[in-house]
Design an enzyme around this catalytic site. Structure first.
Site, PDB file in Angstrom:
ATOM      1  N   LYS A  49     -37.542  -5.116  18.920  1.00  0.00           N
ATOM      2  CA  LYS A  49     -36.781  -5.000  20.162  1.00  0.00           C
ATOM      3  C   LYS A  49     -35.605  -4.040  20.037  1.00  0.00           C
ATOM      4  O   LYS A  49     -35.120  -3.512  21.041  1.00  0.00           O
ATOM      5  CB  LYS A  49     -36.296  -6.383  20.616  1.00  0.00           C
ATOM      6  N   TYR A 263     -48.412 -20.538  22.813  1.00  0.00           N
ATOM      7  CA  TYR A 263     -47.281 -19.757  22.343  1.00  0.00           C
ATOM      8  C   TYR A 263     -46.359 -20.598  21.457  1.00  0.00           C
ATOM      9  O   TYR A 263     -45.980 -21.718  21.816  1.00  0.00           O
ATOM     10  CB  TYR A 263     -46.480 -19.232  23.539  1.00  0.00           C
ATOM     11  N   TYR A 289     -45.012 -14.361  16.358  1.00  0.00           N
ATOM     12  CA  TYR A 289     -45.563 -13.047  16.702  1.00  0.00           C
ATOM     13  C   TYR A 289     -46.283 -12.402  15.525  1.00  0.00           C
ATOM     14  O   TYR A 289     -47.505 -12.371  15.464  1.00  0.00           O
ATOM     15  CB  TYR A 289     -44.444 -12.119  17.210  1.00  0.00           C
TER      16      TYR A 289
END
Length: 331
Positions: A49, A263, A289
């Site tokens: 990010k 998730y 992730y």
């Protein structure tokens, strides 16, 4: 293809290293495996990010914002990096945390990324899973404005055309590294969630006329939904940089077979992959992730589904989340 026309603030340690993983390659008995170390971007333990935030934060400053409003799950890597970037640039940070994981442990609720969010002084607001965050972020922005502030909204994962510029740039950086080392790569593999990383990479690869296939391994949505989300963002990003039409639907490939029960919920494959890379290569991957994407890549290598060409795995970072899963990892 320069991106100099877009405002950008330096936040990341670039270029990130491209490392060969000889012990993993030998252990799996398949192609040569390389890792693009975007866990080494530097900001608040690093992660993908930060590349996106170089462009998002620059636009915020250009617009005179004094408060960043963003959203993510409780253990969001994006939120952690955004909170740190806000500190570095002297901005306030309002965070909307979504409770996506049912019955979270004490570790999950208070350790890992959320601990770092608090250290960085972000104002954390908690919301139930499934909240309409477009509306919720607008409400927070209105509150900031009413109190005399100037908000700038960054979507989850900084995954919009502005943030995706970070991975258009990453694709160019990676291609230069491959060229300098004369590497012939059969696949690039990475995690795909909010779509900005995969979408930006696709645009960068297509803009540079690279034919290297890119595979996103999903961490959340079903395959068709994920691919459509990435495709739409890639098309928007291509248009944003003045290259409309360079992305075709068939350029977007995602494999979402490794999400597991949902998730942020651990899987045995993720657990194996995280320990494998730690103990063979001294590398840390996160449970949500990069660990699930790594598990997918390992399985696809074992089954021969990625062919015989060498592979680059783009490491999106997130090791701070390991501490939030300390009670779930089978060591």
């Amino acid at each position: 293809m320069p991106l100099a026309d877009f405002p950008r603030v330096p936040l990341a340690h670039l270029p990130t290293p491209l490392e060969h993983l000889p012990r993993l390659s030998k252990h799996l008995g398949g192609p040569g495996i390389y890792v693009k170390r975007d866990d080494c971007t530097g900001l608040a333990t690093g992660g993908n990010k930060t590349r996106k935030l170089e462009f998002s934060m620059a636009e915020a400053l250009q617009r005179g914002a004094d408060t960043i409003v963003t959203v993510g799950a409780v253990q969001s890597n994006h939120v952690r990096q955004t909170a740190a970037a806000a500190c570095k640039l002297g901005l306030k940070c309002e965070v909307l945390l979504e409770h996506r994981v049912v019955d979270p442990s004490e570790y999950y609720s208070n350790s890992g990324n959320v601990l770092l969010d608090r250290i960085f002084g972000a104002n954390l607001r908690e919301y139930p899973g499934g909240t309409d965050f477009d509306e919720a972020m607008s409400d927070v922005a209105a509150e900031v404005t009413a109190n005399g502030g100037k908000p700038y909204l960054i979507p989850g994962g900084a995954s919009n055309p502005v943030g995706a510029l970070g991975y258009v740039n990453c694709a160019m950086e990676l291609l230069q590294q491959l060229d300098e080392r004369d590497l012939d790569i059969g696949h690039i593999v990475t995690a795909t969630g909010s779509a900005g990383t995969q979408g930006g990479l696709i645009v960068g690869l297509k803009a540079m006329k690279s034919a290297i296939p890119l595979l996103g391994i999903g961490v959340n949505a079903p395959t068709e939904e994920q691919e459509q989300k990435v495709y739409e963002l890639a098309c928007e990003t291509a248009e944003y940089i003045g290259k409309p039409g360079i992305v075709a639907r068939e350029d977007v490939v995602a494999n979402c077979d490794y999400v597991g029960e949902g998730y942020g919920i651990r899987t045995e494959g993720m657990n194996e992959a995280v320990l494998m890379l730690a103990r063979l290569e001294g590398l840390l991957f996160d449970p949500v992730y990069s660990g699930k994407a790594l598990a997918g890549m390992i399985n696809l290598i074992r089954t021969g589904s990625l062919g015989s060409g060498d592979i680059v795995f783009l490491h999106t970072g997130g090791a701070a989340a390991l501490f939030a899963y300390a009670d779930q990892l089978h060591l």
